[in-house]
Scaffold this active site. Structure first.
Site, PDB file in Angstrom:
ATOM      1  N   LYS A  86       0.930  -1.095  -0.122  1.00 17.80           N
ATOM      2  CA  LYS A  86      -0.036  -0.130  -0.044  1.00 17.80           C
ATOM      3  C   LYS A  86       0.766   1.371  -0.166  1.00 17.80           C
ATOM      4  O   LYS A  86       1.860   1.393   1.005  1.00 17.80           O
ATOM      5  CB  LYS A  86      -0.865   0.038   1.109  1.00 17.80           C
ATOM      6  CG  LYS A  86      -1.786   1.359   1.347  1.00 17.80           C
ATOM      7  CD  LYS A  86      -2.867   1.266   2.291  1.00 17.80           C
ATOM      8  CE  LYS A  86      -3.849   2.352   2.353  1.00 17.80           C
ATOM      9  NZ  LYS A  86      -4.852   2.454   3.442  1.00 17.80           N
ATOM     10  N   ASP A 135     -13.480   5.201   9.398  1.00 21.21           N
ATOM     11  CA  ASP A 135     -14.002   5.300   7.852  1.00 21.21           C
ATOM     12  C   ASP A 135     -14.365   3.652   7.811  1.00 21.21           C
ATOM     13  O   ASP A 135     -14.108   2.855   6.772  1.00 21.21           O
ATOM     14  CB  ASP A 135     -12.603   5.295   7.104  1.00 21.21           C
ATOM     15  CG  ASP A 135     -12.841   5.919   5.667  1.00 21.21           C
ATOM     16  OD1 ASP A 135     -14.264   5.921   5.487  1.00 21.21           O
ATOM     17  OD2 ASP A 135     -11.992   6.012   4.647  1.00 21.21           O
TER      18      ASP A 135
HETATM   19  P1  ADP Z   1      -7.186   3.623   0.780  1.00 26.41           P
HETATM   20  O1  ADP Z   1      -6.848   4.188   2.085  1.00 26.41           O
HETATM   21  O2  ADP Z   1      -6.683   4.598  -0.123  1.00 26.41           O
HETATM   22  O3  ADP Z   1      -8.906   3.791   1.105  1.00 26.41           O
HETATM   23  P2  ADP Z   1      -7.402   0.944   1.325  1.00 26.41           P
HETATM   24  O4  ADP Z   1      -6.392   0.317   2.463  1.00 26.41           O
HETATM   25  O5  ADP Z   1      -8.790   1.094   1.795  1.00 26.41           O
HETATM   26  O6  ADP Z   1      -6.899   2.178   0.562  1.00 26.41           O
HETATM   27  O7  ADP Z   1      -7.164  -0.011  -0.020  1.00 26.41           O
HETATM   28  C1  ADP Z   1      -7.902   0.355  -1.133  1.00 26.41           C
HETATM   29  C2  ADP Z   1      -8.470  -1.082  -1.825  1.00 26.41           C
HETATM   30  O8  ADP Z   1      -7.424  -2.142  -2.034  1.00 26.41           O
HETATM   31  C3  ADP Z   1      -9.428  -1.863  -0.811  1.00 26.41           C
HETATM   32  O9  ADP Z   1     -10.879  -1.443  -1.125  1.00 26.41           O
HETATM   33  C4  ADP Z   1      -9.267  -3.312  -1.397  1.00 26.41           C
HETATM   34  O10 ADP Z   1      -9.768  -3.747  -2.401  1.00 26.41           O
HETATM   35  C5  ADP Z   1      -7.751  -3.464  -1.744  1.00 26.41           C
HETATM   36  N1  ADP Z   1      -6.801  -3.797  -0.627  1.00 26.41           N
HETATM   37  C6  ADP Z   1      -6.272  -3.215   0.166  1.00 26.41           C
HETATM   38  N2  ADP Z   1      -5.577  -3.879   1.234  1.00 26.41           N
HETATM   39  C7  ADP Z   1      -5.695  -4.975   0.574  1.00 26.41           C
HETATM   40  C8  ADP Z   1      -4.952  -6.409   1.269  1.00 26.41           C
HETATM   41  N3  ADP Z   1      -4.360  -6.482   2.446  1.00 26.41           N
HETATM   42  N4  ADP Z   1      -5.609  -7.578   0.474  1.00 26.41           N
HETATM   43  C9  ADP Z   1      -6.416  -7.369  -0.493  1.00 26.41           C
HETATM   44  N5  ADP Z   1      -6.994  -6.199  -0.990  1.00 26.41           N
HETATM   45  C10 ADP Z   1      -6.739  -5.055  -0.538  1.00 26.41           C
HETATM   46 MG    MG Z   2     -10.100   2.406   1.952  1.00 27.67          MG
END
Ligand code: ADP
Ligand code: MG
Length: 410
Positions: free
Chosen positions: A124, A229
């Site tokens: 991320k 959130d």
């Molecule tokens: P943001 O802070 O930008 O909203 P997120 O952490 O919510 O970012 O991640 C965005 C998207 O990425 C999530 O809705 C999911 O679909 C995917 N995602 C994030 N982390 C994971 C993970 N560990 N495994 C699988 N999918 C993930």
């Molecule tokens: Mg998110």
């Protein structure tokens, strides 16, 4: 903003040194003067060698020359910071290759990466300086305020805070992805094989899932935390099929008992930079918002309405620290985050939410299947569907496009 790792393989050791020097210099300078880059990088080839690296780095967009600067200087770009983080993970053997982007979050890019044994993970990348060009006016003010190195500082803070909370939550047994490592503005974590609740049209037992999510909110509260959130984008739904135990529960008919497989649904919570303490001055608002997000979504998507009112903040507050629950808000804050840093981060997240017009739990207008497009706020991804399964390379600028299916960073 996309990460293109193509140039990674072509960087020489000297180039990495110069890139690191620009990063070090940016701690005290918004624009790092070339002589400072020279002196920090201390290359054997002297200034000439440094200049060669500077050109190489600027050419692939890892550093940028600032035209309006009073002196000749450079700053690190998001791309440059991405490369430094990947370089760190690569040297620790945590990441070997970068695969496709599985999500563009509101303030992040989510990539699938793999280590040298082929084990997949999620990287991320926080991009707290990124905002929507659709809401131009408010964003222009925002951009002006957030210029310079503060995007780097804020994105790093977001990653550090997220990682710290993921570790603390995981240690307490919360269903969150396993946090693996953290570098700069990035967090490396387990890849959860699941889709966001947002994409799930049916569940076997909405009431049970609803109850589980509400109890997760209450359990967080007991540990002193509000997610902040808690919506259908940040809850991943893991589906597991297991052999069904013959059940003697009353009300179950023979047919269900005889079924071989049982579908178990486990919600996994993600996305933590905005977590707040139960002692926060707006805690009640955040708590209610999280609860209402779940309620609204369940009503709209599954036509499920809970029979009980609440839960209410005042009741949750009474459970703080009860049953031996460790206060995670205090634990994380005590682990090296200054009050000022947390305040800066909170303000930035709030500004960003305002700038984009908060879409948490937003209703029907997002109820089509183009969630990814809706969430892509930098408007640079028209050329591809990011959620395509077989889209293996990380797309870069058009002229840098690579045809390699998987990009090794070595
Ligand atoms: P943001 O802070 O930008 O909203 P997120 O952490 O919510 O970012 O991640 C965005 C998207 O990425 C999530 O809705 C999911 O679909 C995917 N995602 C994030 N982390 C994971 C993970 N560990 N495994 C699988 N999918 C993930
Ligand atoms: Mg998110």
């Amino acid at each position: 903003m996309k990460l293109d790792t193509k140039a990674m393989r072509h960087l020489a050791a000297e180039d990495w040194r110069v890139l690191t020097a620009v990063e070090i210099g940016s701690k005290n300078h918004e624009v790092i003067p070339t002589p400072l880059i020279e002196s920090i990088s201390k290359l054997r080839g002297g200034a000439n060698r440094v200049h060669k690296s500077i050109s190489a780095l600027a050419k692939v967009g890892l550093i940028a020359r600032l035209k309006e600067a009073k002196y000749d200087g450079y700053r690190l770009t998001y791309g440059g910071l991405d490369y430094l983080a990947l370089h760190t993970y690569a040297s620790r053997k945590e990441v070997y290759s970068v695969g496709n982007r599985i999500g563009v979050g509101k303030e992040s890019d989510i990539l699938v990466v793999a280590d040298d044994r082929g084990e997949q993970k999620v990287l991320k990348i926080h991009r707290l300086g990124r905002i929507s060009f659709r809401t131009v006016k408010s964003n222009r003010d925002y951009l002006r305020k957030r210029q310079g190195g503060s995007w780097m500082y804020l994105s790093r803070l977001a990653a550090e805070k997220e990682y710290a909370f993921m570790r603390a939550l995981r240690d307490e047994g919360f269903p969150v992805p396993v946090p693996i490592a953290q570098s700069r503005h990035t967090v490396l974590m387990e890849l959860v094989d699941a889709f966001p609740l947002r994409q799930i049209s049916e569940v076997p037992d909405p009431a049970a899932l609803y109850a589980e999510l509400i109890s997760m909110i209450l359990r967080l509260a007991q540990h002193g935390l509000i997610h902040g959130d808690f919506n259908e984008f940040n809850i991943l739904i893991k589906e597991e099929r297991s052999k069904k135990q013959p059940s003697s529960e009353k009300g179950k008919d023979i047919e269900t008992v005889e079924e071989e497989e049982k579908l178990t649904i486990t919600p996994i919570l993600i996305d933590f930079p905005q977590m707040v303490s139960m002692d926060h001055q707006n805690a009640e608002m955040y708590f209610d918002r999280d609860v209402n997000c779940v309620k609204r979504f369940f009503e709209r998507r599954f036509h499920f309405v809970g029979t009980q009112p609440g839960p209410f903040f005042k009741d949750a507050k009474k459970t703080l620290g009860k049953n031996g629950a460790k206060r995670l808000d205090a634990a994380v804050e005590a682990s090296g985050f200054s009050k000022k840093a947390l305040k800066d981060l909170e303000a930035a997240i709030r500004e960003q939410q305002d700038a984009r017009g908060d879409q948490a739990g937003s209703g029907d207008e997002y109820d089509d299947e183009s969630a990814n497009e809706d969430e892509d706020e930098d408007g640079d991804s028209e050329e591809g569907n990011d959620s395509e399964e077989d889209n293996v390379d990380v797309e870069g600028e058009k002229d840098l496009k690579t045809d390699k299916p998987d990009i090794s960073m070595k």
